[in-house]
Scaffold this active site. Structure first.
Site, PDB file in Angstrom:
ATOM      1  N   ASP A   1       0.802  -1.227   0.000  1.00 59.39           N
ATOM      2  CA  ASP A   1       0.000   0.000   0.000  1.00 59.39           C
ATOM      3  C   ASP A   1       0.837   1.280   0.000  1.00 59.39           C
ATOM      4  O   ASP A   1       0.337   2.340  -0.363  1.00 59.39           O
ATOM      5  CB  ASP A   1      -0.965   0.014   1.194  1.00 59.39           C
ATOM      6  CG  ASP A   1      -2.168  -0.875   0.935  1.00 59.39           C
ATOM      7  OD1 ASP A   1      -2.342  -1.317  -0.219  1.00 59.39           O
ATOM      8  OD2 ASP A   1      -2.918  -1.143   1.895  1.00 59.39           O
ATOM      9  N   GLY A   2       2.092   1.185   0.445  1.00 64.49           N
ATOM     10  CA  GLY A   2       2.988   2.347   0.358  1.00 64.49           C
ATOM     11  C   GLY A   2       3.231   2.685  -1.110  1.00 64.49           C
ATOM     12  O   GLY A   2       3.065   3.838  -1.538  1.00 64.49           O
ATOM     13  N   HIS A   3       3.603   1.671  -1.889  1.00 64.36           N
ATOM     14  CA  HIS A   3       3.783   1.885  -3.329  1.00 64.36           C
ATOM     15  C   HIS A   3       2.467   2.349  -3.966  1.00 64.36           C
ATOM     16  O   HIS A   3       2.447   3.232  -4.812  1.00 64.36           O
ATOM     17  CB  HIS A   3       4.203   0.587  -4.022  1.00 64.36           C
ATOM     18  CG  HIS A   3       5.483  -0.004  -3.537  1.00 64.36           C
ATOM     19  ND1 HIS A   3       5.536  -1.162  -2.816  1.00 64.36           N
ATOM     20  CD2 HIS A   3       6.779   0.398  -3.693  1.00 64.36           C
ATOM     21  CE1 HIS A   3       6.793  -1.472  -2.550  1.00 64.36           C
ATOM     22  NE2 HIS A   3       7.574  -0.530  -3.063  1.00 64.36           N
TER      23      HIS A   3
ATOM     24  N   GLN B   1      22.431  -1.326  -6.590  1.00 66.08           N
ATOM     25  CA  GLN B   1      22.252  -0.579  -5.336  1.00 66.08           C
ATOM     26  C   GLN B   1      22.362  -1.478  -4.109  1.00 66.08           C
ATOM     27  O   GLN B   1      22.152  -1.019  -2.981  1.00 66.08           O
ATOM     28  CB  GLN B   1      20.939   0.207  -5.340  1.00 66.08           C
ATOM     29  CG  GLN B   1      19.678  -0.617  -5.225  1.00 66.08           C
ATOM     30  CD  GLN B   1      18.428   0.232  -5.400  1.00 66.08           C
ATOM     31  OE1 GLN B   1      18.184   0.777  -6.476  1.00 66.08           O
ATOM     32  NE2 GLN B   1      17.639   0.372  -4.346  1.00 66.08           N
TER      33      GLN B   1
ATOM     34  N   ASP C   1      11.820   6.614   2.402  1.00 68.94           N
ATOM     35  CA  ASP C   1      13.256   6.641   2.106  1.00 68.94           C
ATOM     36  C   ASP C   1      13.669   8.108   2.014  1.00 68.94           C
ATOM     37  O   ASP C   1      13.945   8.627   0.929  1.00 68.94           O
ATOM     38  CB  ASP C   1      13.529   5.889   0.805  1.00 68.94           C
ATOM     39  CG  ASP C   1      13.126   4.431   0.897  1.00 68.94           C
ATOM     40  OD1 ASP C   1      13.963   3.609   1.275  1.00 68.94           O
ATOM     41  OD2 ASP C   1      11.948   4.116   0.634  1.00 68.94           O
TER      42      ASP C   1
ATOM     43  N   GLN D   1      16.951   9.005   0.374  1.00 72.31           N
ATOM     44  CA  GLN D   1      16.872   8.792  -1.077  1.00 72.31           C
ATOM     45  C   GLN D   1      16.163   9.962  -1.756  1.00 72.31           C
ATOM     46  O   GLN D   1      16.609  10.473  -2.786  1.00 72.31           O
ATOM     47  CB  GLN D   1      16.122   7.484  -1.351  1.00 72.31           C
ATOM     48  CG  GLN D   1      15.749   7.280  -2.806  1.00 72.31           C
ATOM     49  CD  GLN D   1      15.144   5.912  -3.038  1.00 72.31           C
ATOM     50  OE1 GLN D   1      15.861   4.935  -3.128  1.00 72.31           O
ATOM     51  NE2 GLN D   1      13.836   5.823  -3.138  1.00 72.31           N
TER      52      GLN D   1
ATOM     53  N   ILE E   1       3.306   5.447   4.393  1.00 71.41           N
ATOM     54  CA  ILE E   1       2.106   4.648   4.697  1.00 71.41           C
ATOM     55  C   ILE E   1       2.502   3.568   5.703  1.00 71.41           C
ATOM     56  O   ILE E   1       3.527   2.898   5.537  1.00 71.41           O
ATOM     57  CB  ILE E   1       1.538   4.012   3.406  1.00 71.41           C
ATOM     58  CG1 ILE E   1       1.232   5.092   2.362  1.00 71.41           C
ATOM     59  CG2 ILE E   1       0.307   3.171   3.719  1.00 71.41           C
ATOM     60  CD1 ILE E   1       0.176   6.108   2.746  1.00 71.41           C
TER      61      ILE E   1
ATOM     62  N   LYS F   1       5.159   0.445   6.199  1.00 69.42           N
ATOM     63  CA  LYS F   1       5.057  -0.645   5.217  1.00 69.42           C
ATOM     64  C   LYS F   1       6.368  -0.751   4.444  1.00 69.42           C
ATOM     65  O   LYS F   1       6.964   0.266   4.077  1.00 69.42           O
ATOM     66  CB  LYS F   1       3.918  -0.381   4.239  1.00 69.42           C
ATOM     67  CG  LYS F   1       2.585  -0.339   4.918  1.00 69.42           C
ATOM     68  CD  LYS F   1       1.530  -1.057   4.117  1.00 69.42           C
ATOM     69  CE  LYS F   1       0.211  -0.989   4.857  1.00 69.42           C
ATOM     70  NZ  LYS F   1      -0.682  -2.104   4.536  1.00 69.42           N
TER      71      LYS F   1
HETATM   72  P1  AMP Z   1      11.108   0.298  -3.025  1.00 71.09           P
HETATM   73  O1  AMP Z   1      10.323  -0.661  -3.856  1.00 71.09           O
HETATM   74  O2  AMP Z   1      11.268  -0.129  -1.611  1.00 71.09           O
HETATM   75  O3  AMP Z   1      12.395   0.723  -3.690  1.00 71.09           O
HETATM   76  O4  AMP Z   1      10.231   1.612  -2.925  1.00 71.09           O
HETATM   77  C1  AMP Z   1       9.784   2.275  -4.074  1.00 71.09           C
HETATM   78  C2  AMP Z   1       9.221   3.611  -3.691  1.00 71.09           C
HETATM   79  O5  AMP Z   1       8.118   3.423  -2.803  1.00 71.09           O
HETATM   80  C3  AMP Z   1      10.230   4.497  -2.958  1.00 71.09           C
HETATM   81  O6  AMP Z   1      10.083   5.838  -3.402  1.00 71.09           O
HETATM   82  C4  AMP Z   1       9.823   4.346  -1.525  1.00 71.09           C
HETATM   83  O7  AMP Z   1      10.162   5.452  -0.721  1.00 71.09           O
HETATM   84  C5  AMP Z   1       8.323   4.205  -1.643  1.00 71.09           C
HETATM   85  N1  AMP Z   1       7.793   3.535  -0.462  1.00 71.09           N
HETATM   86  C6  AMP Z   1       8.177   2.333   0.047  1.00 71.09           C
HETATM   87  N2  AMP Z   1       7.518   2.077   1.194  1.00 71.09           N
HETATM   88  C7  AMP Z   1       6.699   3.130   1.415  1.00 71.09           C
HETATM   89  C8  AMP Z   1       5.764   3.470   2.440  1.00 71.09           C
HETATM   90  N3  AMP Z   1       5.546   2.672   3.480  1.00 71.09           N
HETATM   91  N4  AMP Z   1       5.112   4.630   2.337  1.00 71.09           N
HETATM   92  C9  AMP Z   1       5.333   5.473   1.291  1.00 71.09           C
HETATM   93  N5  AMP Z   1       6.196   5.214   0.293  1.00 71.09           N
HETATM   94  C10 AMP Z   1       6.866   4.065   0.355  1.00 71.09           C
END
Ligand code: AMP
Length: 287
Positions: A38-40, A64, A155, A158, A181, A189
Site C-alpha cells: 500500500d505504500g507503493h 544498489q 526513504d 533517497q 504509509i 510498510k
Molecule cells: P522500493 O520498492 O522499496 O524501492 O520503494 C519504491 C518507492 O516506494 C520508494 O520511493 C519508496 O520510498 C516508496 N515507499 C516504500 N515504502 C513506502 C511506504 N511505506 N510509504 C510510502 N512510500 C513508500
C-alpha cells in the site's frame, strides 16, 4: 481504459514515451523494486491522478545492493504487482532483467554519484547504495521521459539525494515526495517486512513507537537534539531483538547532524536491525 502493458525492453518503453510526448500527454514515473504494497500504491495512485500516462518500474536494481546484502532473496511477485498497477490504471509496468538495463557483465561503464549527503545516515553502512540508486533513477527518467517522478518519504535520504541530483544536473522533471504509509499498529510498510518472524514483527514496532514519542516531545517543546537522540536510542535498546545502525537528528535539507538546540527543520531518522532484517523509519519536523 487501455490494458496495462508489461514491458522489459527499455527501448520499447522509450519509443512509447516519445509518442506520448508528441501527443502532448504528461507522463508520471514511479520507480519501485516491486513486491508492491500500500505504500507503493499510494505513490501510484497519486501518479495516476496527476498524469495522462503512468509508468511503474518494477526492477530489483542489483547495483544498489552491497555484496553482503539481500539481493538474491529480495521478494518478487510480478503477477501481483501487475494486478495492483492495473487496478490503479497504470499504462506500463516496466520489468527489465538486469541485462536489459546494464548489458552483458562488465559492459556498463557509467555511474551517477551525488557527494556528501550520500555519505551520512544509510550511506555510512551502504557506501555504494546511492550511486546505484542515482544511476538507475537517471536511466528511468531518460527511458520514461517523465514530467513527474514519485518517491516516498519512507526513504527520506533517497528523496533528498534524488532532489539534489535533479537540481544539480538540471533534469527536467518534478520530484514529488509522498507520505509514509504505515500498518495499523504503526510499522512503516516495507517489502522487507516479509522477512520478519512473528516475534520480530512485534519487536519492530519499537521503531515507529520511539519516533512517535520523539515527535510528541518536540510538539511539547523539546528543542535539544542530543536529548531527543538519547531518548530514542534508549527506547530502542529496551527491545532485545534490536541492533541500532543509526539514530540521527539531521538538518532536513543538508542532512548534516544537528546537536544542541534545534533551530531549523529537522529529519529524525533511524535504521535498526531486527534479527537479520534492517528496517528504516523517520519523520520530519518543521520549524
Ligand atoms: P522500493 O520498492 O522499496 O524501492 O520503494 C519504491 C518507492 O516506494 C520508494 O520511493 C519508496 O520510498 C516508496 N515507499 C516504500 N515504502 C513506502 C511506504 N511505506 N510509504 C510510502 N512510500 C513508500
Amino acid at each position: 481504459m487501455a490494458e496495462i502493458k508489461r514491458i522489459s525492453d527499455p527501448a520499447e518503453v522509450q519509443a512509447i514515451a516519445r509518442q506520448w510526448k508528441k501527443e502532448g500527454l504528461s507522463i508520471g514515473i514511479v520507480p519501485t523494486m516491486g513486491y508492491l504494497h500500500d505504500g507503493h500504491r499510494s505513490l501510484i495512485h497519486r501518479a495516476c491522478a496527476e498524469n495522462d500516462r503512468v509508468i511503474v518500474s518494477d526492477f530489483v536494481n542489483p547495483i544498489q545492493f552491497g555484496p553482503t546484502e539481500d539481493l538474491d532473496k529480495y521478494p518478487r511477485d510480478i503477477e501481483a504487482d501487475t494486478k495492483l498497477c492495473s487496478e490503479e490504471g497504470v499504462d506500463i509496468i516496466f520489468n527489465p532483467a538486469p541485462e536489459d538495463m546494464y548489458g552483458a557483465e562488465g559492459s556498463f561503464l557509467t555511474s551517477v554519484a551525488v557527494d556528501k549527503i550520500t555519505k551520512v545516515l544509510c550511506g555510512k553502512t551502504r557506501p555504494t547504495h546511492f550511486q546505484g540508486v542515482c544511476t538507475v533513477v537517471n536511466k528511468l527518467f531518460n527511458i520514461s521521459k517523465a514530467d513527474r517522478g514519485y518517491f516516498g518519504q519512507k526513504d527520506a535520504q533517497q528523496l533528498a539525494v534524488i532532489r539534489k541530483m535533479v537540481k544539480d544536473l538540471n533534469i527536467d522533471i518534478e520530484i514529488i515526495g509522498c507520505p509514509i504509509i504505515r500498518e495499523e499498529d504503526g510499522l512503516a510498510k516495507s517489502s522487507r517486512n516479509k522477512y520478519l518472524s512473528a516475534e520480530e514483527r512485534q519487536a519492530a514496532l519499537v521503531l515507529s513507537r520511539s519516533l512517535r514519542n520523539a515527535r510528541k516531545a518536540l510538539e511539547e517543546g523539546e528543542r535539544d537534539a542530543d536529548k531527543l537522540r538519547e531518548a530514542i536510542t534508549a527506547e530502542i535498546k529496551t527491545e532485545p531483538l534490536s541492533d541500532i545502525d543509526y539514530v540521527s537528528v539531521v538538518d532536513a535539507e543538508t542532512l548534516e547532524d544537528v546537536s544542541g538546540k534545534i533551530q531549523r527543520s529537522i529529519l529524525v531518522a533511524l535504521a535498526v536491525k531486527i534479527g537479520n532484517t534492517r528496517l528504516i523509519d523517520n519523520f520530519s519536523f518543521e520549524l
